[in-house]
Design a protein around this motif. Structure first.
Motif, PDB file in Angstrom:
ATOM      1  N   PRO A  83      15.212  -0.279  -3.209  1.00 27.41           N
ATOM      2  CA  PRO A  83      13.880  -0.693  -2.747  1.00 27.41           C
ATOM      3  C   PRO A  83      13.825  -2.202  -2.541  1.00 27.41           C
ATOM      4  CG  PRO A  83      13.821  -0.138  -5.079  1.00 27.41           C
ATOM      5  CD  PRO A  83      15.202   0.182  -4.601  1.00 27.41           C
ATOM      6  N   HIS A  84      13.058  -2.632  -1.551  1.00 28.51           N
ATOM      7  CA  HIS A  84      12.936  -4.046  -1.228  1.00 28.51           C
ATOM      8  C   HIS A  84      11.586  -4.301  -0.568  1.00 28.51           C
ATOM      9  CE1 HIS A  84      14.064  -2.216   2.568  1.00 28.51           C
ATOM     10  NE2 HIS A  84      13.553  -3.276   3.167  1.00 28.51           N
ATOM     11  N   GLN A  85      11.170  -5.544  -0.557  1.00 27.60           N
ATOM     12  CA  GLN A  85       9.937  -5.906   0.125  1.00 27.60           C
ATOM     13  C   GLN A  85      10.250  -6.044   1.610  1.00 27.60           C
ATOM     14  OE1 GLN A  85       7.673  -9.124  -1.469  1.00 27.60           O
ATOM     15  NE2 GLN A  85       6.271  -9.169   0.264  1.00 27.60           N
ATOM     16  N   PRO A  86       9.609  -5.243   2.451  1.00 31.05           N
ATOM     17  CA  PRO A  86       9.909  -5.307   3.887  1.00 31.05           C
ATOM     18  C   PRO A  86       9.198  -6.481   4.555  1.00 31.05           C
ATOM     19  CG  PRO A  86       8.215  -3.680   3.496  1.00 31.05           C
ATOM     20  CD  PRO A  86       8.620  -4.209   2.151  1.00 31.05           C
ATOM     21  N   ALA A  87       9.804  -6.976   5.610  1.00 29.67           N
ATOM     22  CA  ALA A  87       9.141  -7.982   6.439  1.00 29.67           C
ATOM     23  C   ALA A  87       8.194  -7.258   7.386  1.00 29.67           C
ATOM     24  CB  ALA A  87      10.186  -8.758   7.233  1.00 29.67           C
ATOM     25  N   ALA A  88       7.171  -7.945   7.836  1.00 34.87           N
ATOM     26  CA  ALA A  88       6.185  -7.328   8.735  1.00 34.87           C
ATOM     27  C   ALA A  88       6.855  -6.792   9.992  1.00 34.87           C
ATOM     28  CB  ALA A  88       5.098  -8.334   9.090  1.00 34.87           C
ATOM     29  N   GLU A  89       7.778  -7.552  10.553  1.00 32.75           N
ATOM     30  CA  GLU A  89       8.475  -7.111  11.782  1.00 32.75           C
ATOM     31  C   GLU A  89       9.292  -5.852  11.518  1.00 32.75           C
ATOM     32  OE1 GLU A  89       9.356  -7.148  15.793  1.00 32.75           O
ATOM     33  OE2 GLU A  89       7.890  -8.358  14.698  1.00 32.75           O
ATOM     34  N   GLN A  90       9.893  -5.758  10.329  1.00 28.31           N
ATOM     35  CA  GLN A  90      10.657  -4.557   9.974  1.00 28.31           C
ATOM     36  C   GLN A  90       9.747  -3.327   9.953  1.00 28.31           C
ATOM     37  OE1 GLN A  90      12.199  -4.579   5.982  1.00 28.31           O
ATOM     38  NE2 GLN A  90      13.196  -2.610   6.205  1.00 28.31           N
TER      39      GLN A  90
ATOM     40  N   THR B 104       0.850  -1.188   0.000  1.00 27.49           N
ATOM     41  CA  THR B 104       0.000   0.000   0.000  1.00 27.49           C
ATOM     42  C   THR B 104       0.889   1.242   0.000  1.00 27.49           C
ATOM     43  OG1 THR B 104      -0.074   0.184   2.416  1.00 27.49           O
ATOM     44  CG2 THR B 104      -1.775  -1.202   1.364  1.00 27.49           C
ATOM     45  N   ARG B 105       0.300   2.354  -0.346  1.00 30.99           N
ATOM     46  CA  ARG B 105       1.031   3.621  -0.335  1.00 30.99           C
ATOM     47  C   ARG B 105       1.558   3.910   1.071  1.00 30.99           C
ATOM     48  NH1 ARG B 105       0.258   8.860  -3.397  1.00 30.99           N
ATOM     49  NH2 ARG B 105      -0.934   7.545  -4.770  1.00 30.99           N
ATOM     50  N   PHE B 106       0.702   3.698   2.083  1.00 32.55           N
ATOM     51  CA  PHE B 106       1.111   3.961   3.460  1.00 32.55           C
ATOM     52  C   PHE B 106       2.312   3.102   3.852  1.00 32.55           C
ATOM     53  CE2 PHE B 106       1.090   3.048   7.955  1.00 32.55           C
ATOM     54  CZ  PHE B 106       1.037   4.318   8.506  1.00 32.55           C
ATOM     55  N   ASN B 107       2.257   1.794   3.576  1.00 27.46           N
ATOM     56  CA  ASN B 107       3.359   0.906   3.937  1.00 27.46           C
ATOM     57  C   ASN B 107       4.632   1.236   3.165  1.00 27.46           C
ATOM     58  OD1 ASN B 107       1.916  -0.460   5.877  1.00 27.46           O
ATOM     59  ND2 ASN B 107       1.322  -2.123   4.510  1.00 27.46           N
ATOM     60  N   LEU B 108       4.477   1.660   1.915  1.00 27.58           N
ATOM     61  CA  LEU B 108       5.628   2.082   1.124  1.00 27.58           C
ATOM     62  C   LEU B 108       6.292   3.295   1.776  1.00 27.58           C
ATOM     63  CD1 LEU B 108       7.170   1.782  -1.702  1.00 27.58           C
ATOM     64  CD2 LEU B 108       5.711   3.671  -2.401  1.00 27.58           C
ATOM     65  N   PHE B 109       5.471   4.300   2.148  1.00 30.38           N
ATOM     66  CA  PHE B 109       6.021   5.487   2.800  1.00 30.38           C
ATOM     67  C   PHE B 109       6.671   5.126   4.133  1.00 30.38           C
ATOM     68  CE2 PHE B 109       2.894   8.651   0.634  1.00 30.38           C
ATOM     69  CZ  PHE B 109       3.564   8.498  -0.560  1.00 30.38           C
ATOM     70  N   LEU B 110       6.072   4.214   4.875  1.00 31.62           N
ATOM     71  CA  LEU B 110       6.647   3.785   6.148  1.00 31.62           C
ATOM     72  C   LEU B 110       7.985   3.091   5.924  1.00 31.62           C
ATOM     73  CD1 LEU B 110       6.309   3.598   9.209  1.00 31.62           C
ATOM     74  CD2 LEU B 110       4.982   1.508   8.874  1.00 31.62           C
TER      75      LEU B 110
ATOM     76  N   THR C 171       4.859  -2.428 -11.013  1.00 28.03           N
ATOM     77  CA  THR C 171       4.501  -1.842  -9.726  1.00 28.03           C
ATOM     78  C   THR C 171       4.707  -2.917  -8.665  1.00 28.03           C
ATOM     79  OG1 THR C 171       2.883  -0.412 -10.810  1.00 28.03           O
ATOM     80  CG2 THR C 171       2.660  -0.688  -8.435  1.00 28.03           C
ATOM     81  N   SER C 172       5.848  -2.827  -7.984  1.00 30.23           N
ATOM     82  CA  SER C 172       6.208  -3.822  -6.975  1.00 30.23           C
ATOM     83  C   SER C 172       7.075  -3.163  -5.905  1.00 30.23           C
ATOM     84  CB  SER C 172       6.973  -4.985  -7.608  1.00 30.23           C
ATOM     85  OG  SER C 172       8.251  -4.551  -8.013  1.00 30.23           O
ATOM     86  N   TRP C 173       7.243  -3.867  -4.784  1.00 25.48           N
ATOM     87  CA  TRP C 173       8.104  -3.371  -3.711  1.00 25.48           C
ATOM     88  C   TRP C 173       9.511  -3.063  -4.224  1.00 25.48           C
ATOM     89  CZ3 TRP C 173       6.481  -1.659   0.742  1.00 25.48           C
ATOM     90  CH2 TRP C 173       5.347  -2.192   1.359  1.00 25.48           C
ATOM     91  N   GLU C 174       9.994  -3.878  -5.150  1.00 26.09           N
ATOM     92  CA  GLU C 174      11.369  -3.752  -5.616  1.00 26.09           C
ATOM     93  C   GLU C 174      11.560  -2.664  -6.671  1.00 26.09           C
ATOM     94  OE1 GLU C 174       9.638  -6.636  -5.480  1.00 26.09           O
ATOM     95  OE2 GLU C 174      10.618  -7.568  -3.753  1.00 26.09           O
ATOM     96  N   ASN C 175      10.456  -2.045  -7.139  1.00 25.77           N
ATOM     97  CA  ASN C 175      10.586  -1.049  -8.200  1.00 25.77           C
ATOM     98  C   ASN C 175       9.904   0.284  -7.886  1.00 25.77           C
ATOM     99  OD1 ASN C 175      11.512  -0.305 -10.869  1.00 25.77           O
ATOM    100  ND2 ASN C 175       9.366  -0.374 -11.497  1.00 25.77           N
ATOM    101  N   VAL C 176       9.265   0.405  -6.742  1.00 22.60           N
ATOM    102  CA  VAL C 176       8.558   1.646  -6.410  1.00 22.60           C
ATOM    103  C   VAL C 176       9.151   2.231  -5.129  1.00 22.60           C
ATOM    104  CG1 VAL C 176       6.319   2.676  -5.838  1.00 22.60           C
ATOM    105  CG2 VAL C 176       6.449   0.850  -7.532  1.00 22.60           C
TER     106      VAL C 176
ATOM    107  N   PHE D 275       4.839   8.646  -5.182  1.00 24.05           N
ATOM    108  CA  PHE D 275       5.712   7.490  -5.399  1.00 24.05           C
ATOM    109  C   PHE D 275       6.193   7.476  -6.836  1.00 24.05           C
ATOM    110  CE2 PHE D 275       1.401   6.035  -6.116  1.00 24.05           C
ATOM    111  CZ  PHE D 275       1.493   5.300  -7.281  1.00 24.05           C
ATOM    112  N   ASP D 276       7.318   6.782  -7.050  1.00 22.79           N
ATOM    113  CA  ASP D 276       7.945   6.762  -8.364  1.00 22.79           C
ATOM    114  C   ASP D 276       8.357   5.343  -8.713  1.00 22.79           C
ATOM    115  OD1 ASP D 276       9.203   8.103 -10.707  1.00 22.79           O
ATOM    116  OD2 ASP D 276      11.027   7.247  -9.827  1.00 22.79           O
ATOM    117  N   HIS D 277       8.190   4.991  -9.970  1.00 19.63           N
ATOM    118  CA  HIS D 277       8.695   3.718 -10.480  1.00 19.63           C
ATOM    119  C   HIS D 277      10.156   3.917 -10.866  1.00 19.63           C
ATOM    120  CE1 HIS D 277       4.386   2.995 -10.821  1.00 19.63           C
ATOM    121  NE2 HIS D 277       4.663   1.699 -10.929  1.00 19.63           N
TER     122      HIS D 277
END
Length: 196
Positions: free
Chosen positions: A160-167, A93-99, A128-133, A116-118
């Protein structure tokens, strides 16, 4: 509380009622359900959950709520009786990306006016993915446009990377809300790592 929702995870985030005696909601392990946004219920929802034996009250305000048949001190901290398993998969989500990006532009580091930017533009096959946005301020986003990083002259502060929930939960601790009641402090950061 809203009907049809799970009382353990549906908490009010922007309600005016939260400005007046909100209750911090802890999971059965005495950790907040969420750090950012902080898991808060209105005092009315906290009293209702206590009445229904869904929570235990572990701290209270000095104020009292009264009905014709009873009187109760308004809860400031409640703990769920049943453990709610934290989500392992983080929603994109946009919020999680910003976080993840700590609410700052990943090109210049400024905060505010974020979009946000690709990194690899969609026009060049970017997805549009964690690794590219990444989070980007409007100025950097406009400057980069649909150009590659190299052509735009911009560089990323971190890949950019996909964060873990704990992170993400730990990241949320860096952004405390404007209002923290004294009775909450023992429960917000007790499990944080100590600085050496």
């Amino acid at each position: 509380m809203e009907s049809g929702g799970d009382f353990r995870s549906d908490f009010v985030r922007q309600s005016a009622a939260l400005k007046h005696r909100p209750a911090l909601v802890l999971n059965a392990d005495y950790r907040p359900l969420s750090y950012y946004p902080l898991s808060l219920w209105s005092w009315q929802d906290a009293v209702k959950a206590a009445w229904l034996n869904r929570v235990d009250i572990i701290a209270e305000y000095d104020d009292v709520a009264r009905s014709p048949s009873m009187e109760i001190r308004i809860p400031s901290v409640v703990v769920l009786r049943d453990f709610v398993k934290p989500q392992k998969k983080v929603a994109f989500t946009r919020f999680n990306l910003f976080l993840r990006d700590e609410f700052s532009c990943q090109y210049c580091g400024t905060t505010g006016d974020l979009t946000f930017d690709h990194v690899v533009p969609r026009a060049s096959g970017g997805v549009t993915s964690w690794e590219n946005v990444v989070a980007a301020c409007s100025r950097c986003n406009l400057h980069k446009g649909s150009k590659s990083l190299h052509r735009s002259g911009l560089s990323l502060r971190k890949p950019p990377h996909q964060p873990a929930a704990e992170q993400l939960r730990n990241m949320g601790r860096k952004f405390p809300p404007n209002y923290l009641h004294a009775s909450w402090l023992d429960f917000l950061y007790w499990d944080a790592e100590l600085d050496a």
